[in-house]
Design a protein around this motif. Structure first.
Motif, PDB file in Angstrom:
ATOM      1  N   VAL A 457      37.536  10.425  62.529  1.00  0.00           N
ATOM      2  CA  VAL A 457      36.271  10.142  63.248  1.00  0.00           C
ATOM      3  C   VAL A 457      35.214   9.527  62.559  1.00  0.00           C
ATOM      4  O   VAL A 457      35.223   9.436  61.422  1.00  0.00           O
ATOM      5  CB  VAL A 457      35.836  11.691  63.676  1.00  0.00           C
ATOM      6  N   PRO A 458      34.360   8.869  63.125  1.00  0.00           N
ATOM      7  CA  PRO A 458      33.216   8.101  62.913  1.00  0.00           C
ATOM      8  C   PRO A 458      32.451   9.062  61.880  1.00  0.00           C
ATOM      9  O   PRO A 458      32.388  10.187  62.066  1.00  0.00           O
ATOM     10  CB  PRO A 458      32.447   7.761  63.930  1.00  0.00           C
ATOM     11  N   ILE A 459      31.993   8.287  60.812  1.00  0.00           N
ATOM     12  CA  ILE A 459      30.937   8.880  59.834  1.00  0.00           C
ATOM     13  C   ILE A 459      29.957   9.828  60.274  1.00  0.00           C
ATOM     14  O   ILE A 459      29.723  10.859  59.986  1.00  0.00           O
ATOM     15  CB  ILE A 459      30.147   7.711  58.851  1.00  0.00           C
ATOM     16  N   LYS A 460      29.075   9.269  61.182  1.00  0.00           N
ATOM     17  CA  LYS A 460      28.204  10.124  61.848  1.00  0.00           C
ATOM     18  C   LYS A 460      28.469  11.334  62.472  1.00  0.00           C
ATOM     19  O   LYS A 460      27.794  12.543  62.357  1.00  0.00           O
ATOM     20  CB  LYS A 460      27.336   9.427  63.181  1.00  0.00           C
ATOM     21  N   GLN A 461      29.862  11.421  63.170  1.00  0.00           N
ATOM     22  CA  GLN A 461      30.222  12.700  63.687  1.00  0.00           C
ATOM     23  C   GLN A 461      30.602  13.743  62.769  1.00  0.00           C
ATOM     24  O   GLN A 461      30.553  14.857  62.912  1.00  0.00           O
ATOM     25  CB  GLN A 461      31.624  12.407  64.626  1.00  0.00           C
ATOM     26  N   LYS A 462      31.289  13.104  61.558  1.00  0.00           N
ATOM     27  CA  LYS A 462      31.524  14.053  60.300  1.00  0.00           C
ATOM     28  C   LYS A 462      30.031  14.808  59.876  1.00  0.00           C
ATOM     29  O   LYS A 462      30.252  16.032  59.584  1.00  0.00           O
ATOM     30  CB  LYS A 462      32.354  13.316  59.298  1.00  0.00           C
ATOM     31  N   GLU A 487      26.555   1.552  58.816  1.00  0.00           N
ATOM     32  CA  GLU A 487      27.127   0.486  59.465  1.00  0.00           C
ATOM     33  C   GLU A 487      27.890  -0.469  58.443  1.00  0.00           C
ATOM     34  O   GLU A 487      28.988  -0.902  58.629  1.00  0.00           O
ATOM     35  CB  GLU A 487      25.863  -0.419  60.226  1.00  0.00           C
ATOM     36  N   ARG A 488      27.033  -0.518  57.353  1.00  0.00           N
ATOM     37  CA  ARG A 488      27.822  -1.215  56.261  1.00  0.00           C
ATOM     38  C   ARG A 488      29.042  -0.685  55.662  1.00  0.00           C
ATOM     39  O   ARG A 488      30.094  -1.335  55.567  1.00  0.00           O
ATOM     40  CB  ARG A 488      26.767  -1.509  55.154  1.00  0.00           C
ATOM     41  N   LEU A 489      29.292   0.560  55.584  1.00  0.00           N
ATOM     42  CA  LEU A 489      30.193   1.520  55.071  1.00  0.00           C
ATOM     43  C   LEU A 489      31.441   1.382  55.834  1.00  0.00           C
ATOM     44  O   LEU A 489      32.526   1.382  55.529  1.00  0.00           O
ATOM     45  CB  LEU A 489      29.932   2.811  54.491  1.00  0.00           C
ATOM     46  N   THR A 490      31.165   1.273  57.227  1.00  0.00           N
ATOM     47  CA  THR A 490      32.009   1.322  58.273  1.00  0.00           C
ATOM     48  C   THR A 490      32.534  -0.038  58.298  1.00  0.00           C
ATOM     49  O   THR A 490      33.982  -0.221  58.249  1.00  0.00           O
ATOM     50  CB  THR A 490      31.378   1.340  59.672  1.00  0.00           C
ATOM     51  N   ASP A 491      31.979  -1.020  58.101  1.00  0.00           N
ATOM     52  CA  ASP A 491      32.341  -2.542  58.043  1.00  0.00           C
ATOM     53  C   ASP A 491      33.253  -2.570  56.428  1.00  0.00           C
ATOM     54  O   ASP A 491      34.404  -3.342  56.664  1.00  0.00           O
ATOM     55  CB  ASP A 491      31.418  -3.464  58.034  1.00  0.00           C
ATOM     56  N   HIS A 492      33.054  -1.980  55.628  1.00  0.00           N
ATOM     57  CA  HIS A 492      33.865  -1.945  54.436  1.00  0.00           C
ATOM     58  C   HIS A 492      35.103  -1.261  54.414  1.00  0.00           C
ATOM     59  O   HIS A 492      35.692  -1.052  53.357  1.00  0.00           O
ATOM     60  CB  HIS A 492      32.797  -1.724  53.131  1.00  0.00           C
ATOM     61  N   ASP A 495      35.028   4.586  56.333  1.00  0.00           N
ATOM     62  CA  ASP A 495      34.731   5.321  57.366  1.00  0.00           C
ATOM     63  C   ASP A 495      35.712   6.401  57.886  1.00  0.00           C
ATOM     64  O   ASP A 495      35.772   7.451  58.555  1.00  0.00           O
ATOM     65  CB  ASP A 495      34.711   4.645  58.919  1.00  0.00           C
ATOM     66  N   ASP A 496      36.805   6.574  56.812  1.00  0.00           N
ATOM     67  CA  ASP A 496      38.195   7.523  57.169  1.00  0.00           C
ATOM     68  C   ASP A 496      38.166   8.324  55.831  1.00  0.00           C
ATOM     69  O   ASP A 496      39.016   8.754  55.349  1.00  0.00           O
ATOM     70  CB  ASP A 496      39.482   6.623  57.257  1.00  0.00           C
ATOM     71  N   VAL A 497      37.253   8.553  55.183  1.00  0.00           N
ATOM     72  CA  VAL A 497      37.075   9.411  54.007  1.00  0.00           C
ATOM     73  C   VAL A 497      36.302  10.823  54.180  1.00  0.00           C
ATOM     74  O   VAL A 497      35.248  10.624  55.234  1.00  0.00           O
ATOM     75  CB  VAL A 497      36.499   8.809  52.684  1.00  0.00           C
ATOM     76  N   THR A 526      18.572  10.489  54.797  1.00  0.00           N
ATOM     77  CA  THR A 526      17.916   9.353  54.161  1.00  0.00           C
ATOM     78  C   THR A 526      18.802   8.237  53.931  1.00  0.00           C
ATOM     79  O   THR A 526      18.393   7.267  53.698  1.00  0.00           O
ATOM     80  CB  THR A 526      16.979   9.762  53.316  1.00  0.00           C
ATOM     81  N   GLU A 527      19.835   8.578  53.176  1.00  0.00           N
ATOM     82  CA  GLU A 527      20.697   7.399  52.773  1.00  0.00           C
ATOM     83  C   GLU A 527      22.078   7.851  52.737  1.00  0.00           C
ATOM     84  O   GLU A 527      22.411   9.216  52.576  1.00  0.00           O
ATOM     85  CB  GLU A 527      20.350   7.007  51.306  1.00  0.00           C
ATOM     86  N   VAL A 528      23.042   7.089  53.032  1.00  0.00           N
ATOM     87  CA  VAL A 528      24.514   7.262  52.843  1.00  0.00           C
ATOM     88  C   VAL A 528      25.149   6.219  51.805  1.00  0.00           C
ATOM     89  O   VAL A 528      24.795   4.896  52.127  1.00  0.00           O
ATOM     90  CB  VAL A 528      25.320   7.292  54.096  1.00  0.00           C
ATOM     91  N   TYR A 529      25.695   6.696  50.876  1.00  0.00           N
ATOM     92  CA  TYR A 529      26.311   5.812  49.668  1.00  0.00           C
ATOM     93  C   TYR A 529      27.891   6.337  49.421  1.00  0.00           C
ATOM     94  O   TYR A 529      28.204   7.323  49.468  1.00  0.00           O
ATOM     95  CB  TYR A 529      25.465   5.603  48.590  1.00  0.00           C
ATOM     96  N   PRO A 530      28.552   5.313  49.075  1.00  0.00           N
ATOM     97  CA  PRO A 530      30.086   5.442  48.747  1.00  0.00           C
ATOM     98  C   PRO A 530      30.063   6.109  46.967  1.00  0.00           C
ATOM     99  O   PRO A 530      29.608   5.561  46.393  1.00  0.00           O
ATOM    100  CB  PRO A 530      30.740   4.182  48.812  1.00  0.00           C
TER     101      PRO A 530
END
Length: 571
Positions: A457-462, A487-492, A495-497, A526-530
């Motif tokens: 499911v999308p990052i925001k939904q999780k 948006e950037r993490l989804t493009d990279h 989004d499936d972790v 405030t921030e989302v990073y891998p």
């Protein structure tokens, strides 16, 4: 040495108890569970590392793993409510009811040891030994992790200095330095002030080693090769086009893995009653995933009927991440959850003032206990959402009254929840027999474990699922760079972790002043990073510190050592 009987004599402090116990050679401690002396790398008589080939053999030989019991807690006071004491005591208690059990807990960080909370080796008659070694340098794992983390920093800055072939954006370096000490002045620094001689000037900073992705990588790796692969994909910076730069890109994979070769091997010690305990890894649950190493869990589970392991802070942090992250990576399922509560914590959440007065928690007040039960109830409901049976352990402190403890037990019975008073601090394993029997009954009950969300499911939904289902938020607002990050993490392709929330441990909400079970509030991200090496995304909320500072009266100020080597003040 056994705990004292009911003579009314006062219990000595943790260090005195630890010193009074006659320890057995660690090879003799683990031999009944199938590990020979040749399987160990001895570090003196009472601690050892387990060789990797021994782990591979032990996990391959066992067809069915033992029952997995996770110990977590309600939202704690700043002083802690005894999860590690309960974990150690429960492991000892299993052996009192003829169940083979092993224990797995995290290694202490020197920051908390010298800061507010003190050590993390249990306490009273439910400790892991040698407690002074475990709370200090132990087998050097934290030092190895600090060196490995800072080697990446060094090679990264050197790459930039030596021509920057990868076109790294100097202001987009997101790999700080690490230190295993609560040194607040290093949170924000500037490096490279010497220009051509010293390096390119840029903003930098330090984090606590336990907060480093390197710690998470070590604790989630299941082999040396897996460790190497995880290190290789750690994202350390971005180039001018916004593309990730990894540890492998700067040739850090090999040397970092070399530094972590020995740290990867689980450490084994013993409890006061001689139960083997694996003490390995120490990621914080308010920043990372908050549990000991996956390798320690897998080994212990293959060697015993029961594995008792622990997740840090309250269940909204440690247990949620154990269920949604660790269980996925380790392909395991908990058979029961022990939720640690205390009269002190219930009063803390039942106070009608802010900030709470810790001194006021000493006097008997059953009404205050009952007002705080909303927090306990929310943690119970959260854990039940994963389909695993819950047992509440009321960790008894010396000042608790019978009426206060009974109020908690009666409340749990009214809800149909298993509950037991736990006296493992004062009485060792014998004081946890009733709790162990309740946990066995729960673990034998059929369960239907299910993670809270699907990975696809999308990052925001999780994020929003965790916020609403676990924290009790009405929804989520995104501030700062969070929307662009997602948006950037989804493009990279991230989004499936799983999601690893970075949130205060003082409240179910993102506001540490909100006690009990807050409602009518919105989580702010405030921030989302891998954490690409670990395999999850981190979502920052509120003002979580990755490098705490020392309090006005640090624990270190009351520590000393005599000429004969006797330590005082370590707890």
């Amino acid at each position: 040495m056994s705990p004292p009987d009911e003579s009314g004599s006062s219990i000595p402090n943790d260090y005195e108890i630890a010193q009074s116990v006659e320890k057995r050679h660690i090879a003799d401690v683990v031999e009944p569970f199938g590990l020979d002396r040749e399987d160990l790398e001895l570090q003196g008589e009472y601690k050892a590392k387990v060789k990797l080939d021994a782990i591979e053999r032990a996990t391959a030989e066992k067809e069915d793993d033992g029952k997995l019991v996770l110990v977590t807690g309600m939202t704690p006071t700043p002083l802690g409510e005894g999860k590690t004491v309960t974990t150690v005591g429960l492991g000892q208690a299993f052996n009192h009811i003829d169940k083979d059990a092993l224990i797995a807990i995290r290694e202490p960080s020197l920051g908390p040891v010298f800061g507010v909370k003190g050590g993390a080796a249990g306490g009273g008659w439910s400790q892991v030994l040698p407690m002074e070694d475990i709370n200090l340098h132990f087998t050097g794992d934290l030092h190895a992790l600090t060196s490995a983390h800072n080697l990446v920093s060094t090679m990264l800055d050197n790459h930039i200095k030596q021509g920057n072939e990868l076109d790294i954006a100097v202001n987009w370096v997101n790999w700080p330095r690490a230190i295993d000490m609560n040194d607040r002045v290093l949170r924000e620094t500037v490096v490279g002030l010497g220009g051509d001689v010293t390096g390119i000037p840029r903003e930098d900073g330090f984090i606590l080693t336990a907060a480093s992705e390197m710690m998470a990588v070590l604790c989630l790796a299941d082999s040396l090769q897996d460790l190497k692969e995880r290190v290789s994909r750690i994202i350390v910076a971005y180039d001018e086009d916004g593309e990730p730069v990894t540890a492998d890109d700067i040739d850090a994979t090999g040397p970092v893995t070399i530094l972590l070769r020995d740290a990867l091997k689980p450490n084994v010690v013993q409890t006061i009653e001689g139960t083997p305990a694996f003490v390995h890894g120490g990621p914080f649950a308010n920043i990372a995933h908050g549990t000991n190493s996956l390798m320690a869990d897998e080994l212990a589970s293959s060697l015993s009927e029961y594995l008792v392991t622990e997740a840090g802070f309250g269940s909204d942090l440690g247990a949620e991440k154990f269920m949604n992250i660790v269980c996925r990576f380790g392909e395991m399922e908990p058979d029961a959850v022990t939720l640690v509560a205390s009269v002190r914590a219930l009063k803390y959440h039942g106070q009608e003032m802010w900030p709470p007065d810790l001194d006021e928690l000493e006097a008997e007040d059953v009404g205050m206990v009952r007002r705080g039960l909303a927090n306990l109830d929310k943690h119970v409901r959260n854990l039940q959402k994963f389909g695993v049976p819950v047992v509440v352990a009321v960790n008894r402190f010396p000042g608790d009254t019978d009426a206060e403890v009974q109020a908690v037990i009666d409340h749990c019975k009214d809800l149909g929840i298993r509950a037991a008073e736990s006296n493992v601090f004062s009485d060792g394993g014998e004081g946890g027999v009733e709790l162990a029997e309740q946990v066995v009954d729960a673990a034998e009950t059929p369960s239907d474990f299910t993670p809270l969300y699907d990975l696809d499911v999308p990052i925001k939904q999780k994020i929003e699922t965790i916020a609403t289902e676990i924290y009790g938020a009405d929804g989520v607002e995104y501030h700062g760079s969070a929307e662009d990050d997602i948006e950037r993490l989804t493009d990279h392709g991230f989004d499936d972790v799983p999601i690893c929330m970075s949130k205060t441990f003082h409240s179910l909400s993102d506001d540490p002043s909100k006690k009990g079970a807050p409602d009518d509030w919105t989580l702010e991200v405030t921030e989302v990073y891998p954490s690409a090496g670990a395999g999850f995304l981190v979502a920052l909320t509120g003002d979580v510190l990755t490098l705490p500072g020392l309090p006005s009266e640090p624990a270190a100020a009351n520590m000393d050592i005599d000429a004969d080597g006797t330590i005082s003040g370590l707890f």
